[in-house]
Every structure is written in structure tokens, then in C-alpha cells.
Design a protein around this motif. Structure first.
Motif, PDB file in Angstrom:
ATOM      1  N   SER A  21       0.817  -1.221   0.000  1.00 31.60           N
ATOM      2  CA  SER A  21       0.000   0.000   0.000  1.00 31.60           C
ATOM      3  C   SER A  21       0.848   1.266   0.000  1.00 31.60           C
ATOM      4  CB  SER A  21      -0.897   0.013   1.232  1.00 31.60           C
ATOM      5  OG  SER A  21      -0.105   0.102   2.409  1.00 31.60           O
ATOM      6  N   GLY A  22       2.166   1.124   0.211  1.00 32.15           N
ATOM      7  CA  GLY A  22       3.049   2.280   0.295  1.00 32.15           C
ATOM      8  C   GLY A  22       3.321   2.700   1.727  1.00 32.15           C
ATOM      9  N   PHE A  23       2.590   2.122   2.689  1.00 31.23           N
ATOM     10  CA  PHE A  23       2.790   2.418   4.102  1.00 31.23           C
ATOM     11  C   PHE A  23       4.168   1.929   4.529  1.00 31.23           C
ATOM     12  CE2 PHE A  23       2.477   1.026   8.576  1.00 31.23           C
ATOM     13  CZ  PHE A  23       2.204   2.249   9.163  1.00 31.23           C
ATOM     14  N   ARG A  24       4.880   2.759   5.288  1.00 31.66           N
ATOM     15  CA  ARG A  24       6.211   2.400   5.787  1.00 31.66           C
ATOM     16  C   ARG A  24       6.181   2.344   7.307  1.00 31.66           C
ATOM     17  NH1 ARG A  24      11.133   4.552   2.339  1.00 31.66           N
ATOM     18  NH2 ARG A  24      10.385   3.968   0.286  1.00 31.66           N
ATOM     19  N   MET A  25       6.947   1.410   7.854  1.00 29.13           N
ATOM     20  CA  MET A  25       6.928   1.181   9.296  1.00 29.13           C
ATOM     21  C   MET A  25       8.329   0.781   9.770  1.00 29.13           C
ATOM     22  SD  MET A  25       4.744  -1.846  11.022  1.00 29.13           S
ATOM     23  CE  MET A  25       3.784  -1.407  12.427  1.00 29.13           C
ATOM     24  N   LEU A  26       8.755   1.355  10.899  1.00 31.42           N
ATOM     25  CA  LEU A  26      10.016   0.956  11.517  1.00 31.42           C
ATOM     26  C   LEU A  26       9.778  -0.247  12.408  1.00 31.42           C
ATOM     27  CD1 LEU A  26      11.805   4.238  12.612  1.00 31.42           C
ATOM     28  CD2 LEU A  26      12.392   2.708  10.745  1.00 31.42           C
ATOM     29  N   VAL A  27      10.636  -1.267  12.264  1.00 29.16           N
ATOM     30  CA  VAL A  27      10.473  -2.507  13.026  1.00 29.16           C
ATOM     31  C   VAL A  27      11.834  -3.067  13.431  1.00 29.16           C
ATOM     32  CG1 VAL A  27       8.321  -3.147  11.875  1.00 29.16           C
ATOM     33  CG2 VAL A  27      10.484  -3.958  10.965  1.00 29.16           C
ATOM     34  N   ARG A  28      11.820  -3.914  14.440  1.00 28.54           N
ATOM     35  CA  ARG A  28      13.009  -4.683  14.826  1.00 28.54           C
ATOM     36  C   ARG A  28      12.757  -6.116  14.370  1.00 28.54           C
ATOM     37  NH1 ARG A  28      16.887  -3.597  18.237  1.00 28.54           N
ATOM     38  NH2 ARG A  28      15.681  -1.947  19.188  1.00 28.54           N
ATOM     39  N   PHE A  29      13.734  -6.683  13.658  1.00 29.56           N
ATOM     40  CA  PHE A  29      13.619  -8.067  13.206  1.00 29.56           C
ATOM     41  C   PHE A  29      13.942  -8.984  14.375  1.00 29.56           C
ATOM     42  CE2 PHE A  29      15.693 -11.767  10.985  1.00 29.56           C
ATOM     43  CZ  PHE A  29      14.529 -12.313  10.504  1.00 29.56           C
ATOM     44  N   THR A  30      13.029  -9.895  14.704  1.00 28.39           N
ATOM     45  CA  THR A  30      13.212 -10.766  15.872  1.00 28.39           C
ATOM     46  C   THR A  30      13.522 -12.211  15.504  1.00 28.39           C
ATOM     47  OG1 THR A  30      10.827 -11.131  16.061  1.00 28.39           O
ATOM     48  CG2 THR A  30      11.778  -9.327  17.362  1.00 28.39           C
ATOM     49  N   GLY A  31      13.440 -12.571  14.213  1.00 30.96           N
ATOM     50  CA  GLY A  31      13.846 -13.904  13.820  1.00 30.96           C
ATOM     51  C   GLY A  31      13.015 -14.504  12.706  1.00 30.96           C
ATOM     52  N   PHE A  32      13.477 -15.669  12.251  1.00 32.03           N
ATOM     53  CA  PHE A  32      12.815 -16.414  11.193  1.00 32.03           C
ATOM     54  C   PHE A  32      12.485 -17.795  11.740  1.00 32.03           C
ATOM     55  CE2 PHE A  32      12.853 -19.279   7.530  1.00 32.03           C
ATOM     56  CZ  PHE A  32      11.986 -18.634   6.690  1.00 32.03           C
ATOM     57  N   LYS A  33      11.201 -18.169  11.699  1.00 35.60           N
ATOM     58  CA  LYS A  33      10.777 -19.460  12.223  1.00 35.60           C
ATOM     59  C   LYS A  33       9.501 -19.884  11.505  1.00 35.60           C
ATOM     60  CE  LYS A  33       9.692 -21.818  16.540  1.00 35.60           C
ATOM     61  NZ  LYS A  33       9.460 -21.668  17.967  1.00 35.60           N
ATOM     62  N   ASN A  34       9.406 -21.172  11.196  1.00 35.83           N
ATOM     63  CA  ASN A  34       8.215 -21.734  10.540  1.00 35.83           C
ATOM     64  C   ASN A  34       7.843 -20.988   9.258  1.00 35.83           C
ATOM     65  OD1 ASN A  34       7.957 -23.619  12.613  1.00 35.83           O
ATOM     66  ND2 ASN A  34       6.699 -22.225  13.816  1.00 35.83           N
ATOM     67  N   ASN A  35       8.849 -20.682   8.445  1.00 34.72           N
ATOM     68  CA  ASN A  35       8.669 -19.979   7.166  1.00 34.72           C
ATOM     69  C   ASN A  35       8.056 -18.589   7.319  1.00 34.72           C
ATOM     70  OD1 ASN A  35       9.782 -22.056   5.597  1.00 34.72           O
ATOM     71  ND2 ASN A  35       7.825 -23.140   5.607  1.00 34.72           N
ATOM     72  N   CYS A  36       8.280 -17.944   8.467  1.00 28.20           N
ATOM     73  CA  CYS A  36       7.791 -16.582   8.712  1.00 28.20           C
ATOM     74  C   CYS A  36       8.909 -15.702   9.250  1.00 28.20           C
ATOM     75  CB  CYS A  36       6.661 -16.583   9.727  1.00 28.20           C
ATOM     76  SG  CYS A  36       5.150 -17.332   9.144  1.00 28.20           S
ATOM     77  N   TYR A  37       8.916 -14.462   8.787  1.00 34.72           N
ATOM     78  CA  TYR A  37       9.818 -13.437   9.317  1.00 34.72           C
ATOM     79  C   TYR A  37       9.058 -12.730  10.436  1.00 34.72           C
ATOM     80  CZ  TYR A  37      12.514 -14.190   5.068  1.00 34.72           C
ATOM     81  OH  TYR A  37      13.259 -14.763   4.069  1.00 34.72           O
ATOM     82  N   HIS A  38       9.628 -12.672  11.618  1.00 34.71           N
ATOM     83  CA  HIS A  38       8.962 -12.100  12.781  1.00 34.71           C
ATOM     84  C   HIS A  38       9.562 -10.730  13.120  1.00 34.71           C
ATOM     85  CE1 HIS A  38       6.747 -15.788  13.713  1.00 34.71           C
ATOM     86  NE2 HIS A  38       7.824 -16.393  13.223  1.00 34.71           N
ATOM     87  N   PHE A  39       8.679  -9.792  13.455  1.00 32.59           N
ATOM     88  CA  PHE A  39       9.062  -8.415  13.721  1.00 32.59           C
ATOM     89  C   PHE A  39       8.361  -7.889  14.966  1.00 32.59           C
ATOM     90  CE2 PHE A  39       9.169  -9.133   9.163  1.00 32.59           C
ATOM     91  CZ  PHE A  39      10.426  -8.657   8.819  1.00 32.59           C
ATOM     92  N   GLU A  40       8.916  -6.803  15.492  1.00 33.94           N
ATOM     93  CA  GLU A  40       8.276  -6.071  16.584  1.00 33.94           C
ATOM     94  C   GLU A  40       8.307  -4.595  16.211  1.00 33.94           C
ATOM     95  OE1 GLU A  40       8.646  -5.365  21.387  1.00 33.94           O
ATOM     96  OE2 GLU A  40       9.832  -6.927  20.429  1.00 33.94           O
ATOM     97  N   SER A  41       7.145  -3.944  16.277  1.00 31.79           N
ATOM     98  CA  SER A  41       7.054  -2.528  15.918  1.00 31.79           C
ATOM     99  C   SER A  41       7.543  -1.653  17.072  1.00 31.79           C
ATOM    100  CB  SER A  41       5.613  -2.168  15.564  1.00 31.79           C
ATOM    101  OG  SER A  41       4.795  -2.248  16.707  1.00 31.79           O
ATOM    102  N   GLU A  42       7.622  -0.366  16.812  1.00 35.34           N
ATOM    103  CA  GLU A  42       8.088   0.593  17.822  1.00 35.34           C
ATOM    104  C   GLU A  42       7.222   0.582  19.081  1.00 35.34           C
ATOM    105  OE1 GLU A  42       9.966   4.418  15.940  1.00 35.34           O
ATOM    106  OE2 GLU A  42       8.079   3.906  14.901  1.00 35.34           O
ATOM    107  N   ASN A  43       5.925   0.300  18.919  1.00 34.23           N
ATOM    108  CA  ASN A  43       5.026   0.301  20.080  1.00 34.23           C
ATOM    109  C   ASN A  43       4.871  -1.087  20.708  1.00 34.23           C
ATOM    110  OD1 ASN A  43       3.452  -0.976  18.210  1.00 34.23           O
ATOM    111  ND2 ASN A  43       1.763   0.509  18.245  1.00 34.23           N
ATOM    112  N   GLY A  44       5.730  -2.056  20.302  1.00 30.14           N
ATOM    113  CA  GLY A  44       5.727  -3.378  20.913  1.00 30.14           C
ATOM    114  C   GLY A  44       4.810  -4.397  20.268  1.00 30.14           C
ATOM    115  N   HIS A  45       4.117  -4.006  19.197  1.00 32.20           N
ATOM    116  CA  HIS A  45       3.222  -4.935  18.491  1.00 32.20           C
ATOM    117  C   HIS A  45       4.063  -5.948  17.713  1.00 32.20           C
ATOM    118  CE1 HIS A  45      -0.287  -6.357  16.325  1.00 32.20           C
ATOM    119  NE2 HIS A  45       0.385  -6.213  15.198  1.00 32.20           N
TER     120      HIS A  45
END
Length: 63
Positions: A21-45
Motif C-alpha cells: 500500500s506504500g505504508f512504511r513502518m520501523l520494526v526490529r527483526f526478531t527472527g525467522f521461524k516456521n517460514n515466517c519473518y517475525h518483527f516487533e514494531s516501535e510500540n511493541g506490536h
């Protein structure tokens, strides 16, 4: 900013994700598991992006 591929993400680093959609978001990469890339947003989501849909996102190294 430097664009990288999903397979170049490093755990603990902060990235900017650009969604289809063009939306941009800052995230911390927390790992790769079960064919998924996992992230945490600035607000902890926590969320994940499946490996087969990651190709539709843009990842940028955030300095």
C-alpha cells in the motif's frame, strides 16, 4: 536508505518495511521461524510476514 532482500535481515537490527500500500513502518527483526519473518514494531506490536509474501515487501536498513 539501502534496500535489502528479506533473506539478508539480521536479528536485532532495525529496518523500515514498505508494504504494498506504500505504508512504511520501523520494526526490529526478531527472527525467522516456521517460514515466517517475525518483527516487533516501535510500540511493541509483534507480527510476522510469511516467506512467500515477503517478496512483495521492501526492506530498508535503518541507520
Amino acid at each position: 536508505m539501502l534496500q535489502i532482500q528479506a533473506n539478508e535481515l539480521k536479528v536485532g537490527n532495525i529496518y523500515e518495511i514498505e508494504f504494498l500500500s506504500g505504508f512504511r513502518m520501523l520494526v526490529r527483526f526478531t527472527g525467522f521461524k516456521n517460514n515466517c519473518y517475525h518483527f516487533e514494531s516501535e510500540n511493541g506490536h509483534k507480527f510476522s510476514i510469511t516467506e512467500n509474501t515477503a517478496v512483495y515487501h521492501r526492506f530498508y536498513v535503518y541507520f
